[in-house]
Design a protein around this motif. Structure first.
Motif, PDB file in Angstrom:
ATOM      1  N   ASP A  85       0.835  -1.194   0.000  1.00  0.00           N
ATOM      2  CA  ASP A  85       0.000   0.000   0.000  1.00  0.00           C
ATOM      3  C   ASP A  85       0.876   1.253   0.000  1.00  0.00           C
ATOM      4  N   PRO A  86       0.738   2.114  -1.009  1.00  0.00           N
ATOM      5  CA  PRO A  86       1.594   3.303  -1.071  1.00  0.00           C
ATOM      6  C   PRO A  86       1.256   4.357  -0.023  1.00  0.00           C
ATOM      7  N   LEU A  87       0.136   4.217   0.648  1.00  0.00           N
ATOM      8  CA  LEU A  87      -0.204   5.147   1.732  1.00  0.00           C
ATOM      9  C   LEU A  87       0.226   4.503   3.042  1.00  0.00           C
ATOM     10  N   VAL A  88       1.202   5.105   3.673  1.00  0.00           N
ATOM     11  CA  VAL A  88       1.814   4.528   4.862  1.00  0.00           C
ATOM     12  C   VAL A  88       1.446   5.374   6.067  1.00  0.00           C
ATOM     13  N   LYS A  89       1.057   4.705   7.126  1.00  0.00           N
ATOM     14  CA  LYS A  89       0.742   5.418   8.366  1.00  0.00           C
ATOM     15  C   LYS A  89       1.860   5.210   9.376  1.00  0.00           C
ATOM     16  N   GLY A  90       2.223   6.308  10.058  1.00  0.00           N
ATOM     17  CA  GLY A  90       3.280   6.235  11.041  1.00  0.00           C
ATOM     18  C   GLY A  90       2.788   6.618  12.420  1.00  0.00           C
ATOM     19  N   ILE A  91       3.752   6.968  13.271  1.00  0.00           N
ATOM     20  CA  ILE A  91       3.404   7.344  14.641  1.00  0.00           C
ATOM     21  C   ILE A  91       2.825   8.753  14.685  1.00  0.00           C
ATOM     22  N   LYS A  92       2.110   9.050  15.743  1.00  0.00           N
ATOM     23  CA  LYS A  92       1.616  10.388  16.061  1.00  0.00           C
ATOM     24  C   LYS A  92       0.724  10.978  14.971  1.00  0.00           C
ATOM     25  N   GLY A  93       0.016  10.139  14.238  1.00  0.00           N
ATOM     26  CA  GLY A  93      -0.948  10.619  13.258  1.00  0.00           C
ATOM     27  C   GLY A  93      -0.378  11.032  11.921  1.00  0.00           C
ATOM     28  N   PHE A  94       0.889  10.783  11.704  1.00  0.00           N
ATOM     29  CA  PHE A  94       1.515  11.116  10.426  1.00  0.00           C
ATOM     30  C   PHE A  94       1.264  10.025   9.392  1.00  0.00           C
ATOM     31  N   GLU A  95       1.224  10.429   8.145  1.00  0.00           N
ATOM     32  CA  GLU A  95       1.132   9.490   7.048  1.00  0.00           C
ATOM     33  C   GLU A  95       1.929  10.031   5.870  1.00  0.00           C
ATOM     34  N   ALA A  96       2.275   9.143   4.949  1.00  0.00           N
ATOM     35  CA  ALA A  96       2.998   9.563   3.758  1.00  0.00           C
ATOM     36  C   ALA A  96       2.501   8.721   2.589  1.00  0.00           C
ATOM     37  N   GLU A  97       2.530   9.325   1.419  1.00  0.00           N
ATOM     38  CA  GLU A  97       2.078   8.632   0.226  1.00  0.00           C
ATOM     39  C   GLU A  97       3.197   8.540  -0.797  1.00  0.00           C
ATOM     40  N   PHE A  98       3.466   7.323  -1.214  1.00  0.00           N
ATOM     41  CA  PHE A  98       4.474   7.079  -2.227  1.00  0.00           C
ATOM     42  C   PHE A  98       3.791   7.154  -3.590  1.00  0.00           C
ATOM     43  N   ILE A  99       4.232   8.082  -4.430  1.00  0.00           N
ATOM     44  CA  ILE A  99       3.719   8.186  -5.784  1.00  0.00           C
ATOM     45  C   ILE A  99       4.892   7.930  -6.720  1.00  0.00           C
ATOM     46  N   LYS A 100       4.916   6.714  -7.250  1.00  0.00           N
ATOM     47  CA  LYS A 100       6.069   6.273  -8.023  1.00  0.00           C
ATOM     48  C   LYS A 100       6.277   7.128  -9.267  1.00  0.00           C
ATOM     49  N   SER A 101       5.177   7.490  -9.921  1.00  0.00           N
ATOM     50  CA  SER A 101       5.287   8.248 -11.167  1.00  0.00           C
ATOM     51  C   SER A 101       5.846   9.647 -10.951  1.00  0.00           C
ATOM     52  N   LYS A 102       5.721  10.140  -9.733  1.00  0.00           N
ATOM     53  CA  LYS A 102       6.213  11.480  -9.406  1.00  0.00           C
ATOM     54  C   LYS A 102       7.496  11.429  -8.586  1.00  0.00           C
ATOM     55  N   PHE A 103       8.000  10.242  -8.312  1.00  0.00           N
ATOM     56  CA  PHE A 103       9.194  10.067  -7.478  1.00  0.00           C
ATOM     57  C   PHE A 103       9.038  10.858  -6.174  1.00  0.00           C
ATOM     58  N   SER A 104       7.853  10.770  -5.587  1.00  0.00           N
ATOM     59  CA  SER A 104       7.594  11.573  -4.389  1.00  0.00           C
ATOM     60  C   SER A 104       7.169  10.708  -3.213  1.00  0.00           C
ATOM     61  N   PHE A 105       7.391  11.253  -2.030  1.00  0.00           N
ATOM     62  CA  PHE A 105       7.016  10.576  -0.773  1.00  0.00           C
ATOM     63  C   PHE A 105       6.700  11.681   0.225  1.00  0.00           C
ATOM     64  N   ASN A 106       5.584  12.365   0.017  1.00  0.00           N
ATOM     65  CA  ASN A 106       5.224  13.519   0.838  1.00  0.00           C
ATOM     66  C   ASN A 106       4.645  13.096   2.171  1.00  0.00           C
ATOM     67  N   LEU A 107       4.997  13.854   3.191  1.00  0.00           N
ATOM     68  CA  LEU A 107       4.535  13.595   4.558  1.00  0.00           C
ATOM     69  C   LEU A 107       3.341  14.486   4.853  1.00  0.00           C
ATOM     70  N   ARG A 108       2.317  13.920   5.519  1.00  0.00           N
ATOM     71  CA  ARG A 108       1.104  14.693   5.805  1.00  0.00           C
ATOM     72  C   ARG A 108       0.629  14.437   7.228  1.00  0.00           C
ATOM     73  N   LYS A 109      -0.056  15.459   7.750  1.00  0.00           N
ATOM     74  CA  LYS A 109      -0.767  15.312   9.005  1.00  0.00           C
ATOM     75  C   LYS A 109      -1.948  16.272   8.945  1.00  0.00           C
ATOM     76  N   PRO A 110      -3.162  15.792   9.242  1.00  0.00           N
ATOM     77  CA  PRO A 110      -4.351  16.628   9.071  1.00  0.00           C
ATOM     78  C   PRO A 110      -4.400  17.822  10.012  1.00  0.00           C
ATOM     79  N   SER A 111      -3.875  17.644  11.232  1.00  0.00           N
ATOM     80  CA  SER A 111      -3.986  18.709  12.219  1.00  0.00           C
ATOM     81  C   SER A 111      -2.755  18.669  13.119  1.00  0.00           C
ATOM     82  N   VAL A 112      -1.878  19.640  12.969  1.00  0.00           N
ATOM     83  CA  VAL A 112      -0.629  19.612  13.734  1.00  0.00           C
ATOM     84  C   VAL A 112      -0.831  20.149  15.147  1.00  0.00           C
TER      85      VAL A 112
END
Lengths: 114, 115
Positions: B54-81
């Motif tokens: 699954d390219p959408l990875v969930k981590g600790i403390k509510g963080f997640e990141a999405e791997f988009i192979k076509s864009k060579f990207s792995f952006n980190l996200r959190k809905p509410s810091v």
């Protein structure tokens, strides 16, 4: 569980003096070991890595050297420090030959060369 | 050789704002991807990692990141810091199928969350 220790935590040394930083890992055998240097705004730069006792690979030529005298001990050294050696040095370990290899970092040593 | 680019060196947000930190990598083969975080005065800690699946990875403390192979990207996200998310964040990649992992790090993004 595995733990990684570094010492000293902070070190102030004169230019031209020798250096020895130590890293030890507990709770695992035959780890891969790494030395990084972290400079502000420049991320982490891999300096050395080791896959076993006495096996050291250098990523960048410099004034530093590394040794691995025991399975879980990794030492960073210099015979004569330069001002440019100042920085934050991090040791890391990872499990040997795993398919999902992840590096885990120690607390670091802050080195100031004056 | 692989390289990693983090788009922002400094980000300032108010509490409850949404976060997205950009990370792009350059490598022709298969990679493993990581986000590490360094809280003030603490160790560099693993936040999350992607190896496969699954390219959408969930981590600790509510963080997640999405791997988009076509864009060579792995952006980190959190809905509410939160104020406690103030830290420096590092994206890292390593080439898969190597006998050991030599991580290549981005230069880091310093996140400051104001209360």
């Amino acid at each position: 569980s595995q733990t990684i220790h570094q010492w000293p935590a902070t070190l102030v040394q004169p230019v031209g003096s020798p250096l020895s930083l130590e890293c030890t890992v507990e709770g695992t055998s035959n780890p891969n070991l790494y030395w990084y240097r972290q400079a502000a705004g420049r991320g982490l730069q891999l300096l050395f890595y080791s896959v076993g006792i006495g096996q050291i690979s250098s990523e960048v030529p410099q004034n530093l050297s590394a040794s691995r005298p025991q399975d879980r001990q990794f030492i960073l050294s210099s015979k004569k420090l330069l001002l440019s050696d100042s920085g934050f040095y991090l040791c890391a370990w990872s499990a040997y030959q795993t398919t999902e290899e992840t590096q885990y970092f120690g607390p670091g040593t802050r080195l100031l060369v004056l | 050789a692989q390289s990693v680019s983090q788009h922002n060196h400094h980000v300032i947000l108010s509490e409850a704002a949404s976060l997205e930190l950009g990370c792009n990598y350059s490598y022709g083969g298969t990679v493993n991807l990581f986000w590490y975080v360094q809280y003030p005065g603490q160790h560099l800690q693993l936040l999350l990692k992607y190896f496969s699946g699954d390219p959408l990875v969930k981590g600790i403390k509510g963080f997640e990141a999405e791997f988009i192979k076509s864009k060579f990207s792995f952006n980190l996200r959190k809905p509410s810091v939160q104020w406690s998310d103030t830290a420096e964040y590092f994206c890292a990649v390593n080439a898969k199928n190597s006998g050991y992992s030599t991580l290549t790090f981005g230069k880091g993004t310093m996140l400051l969350v104001s209360p």
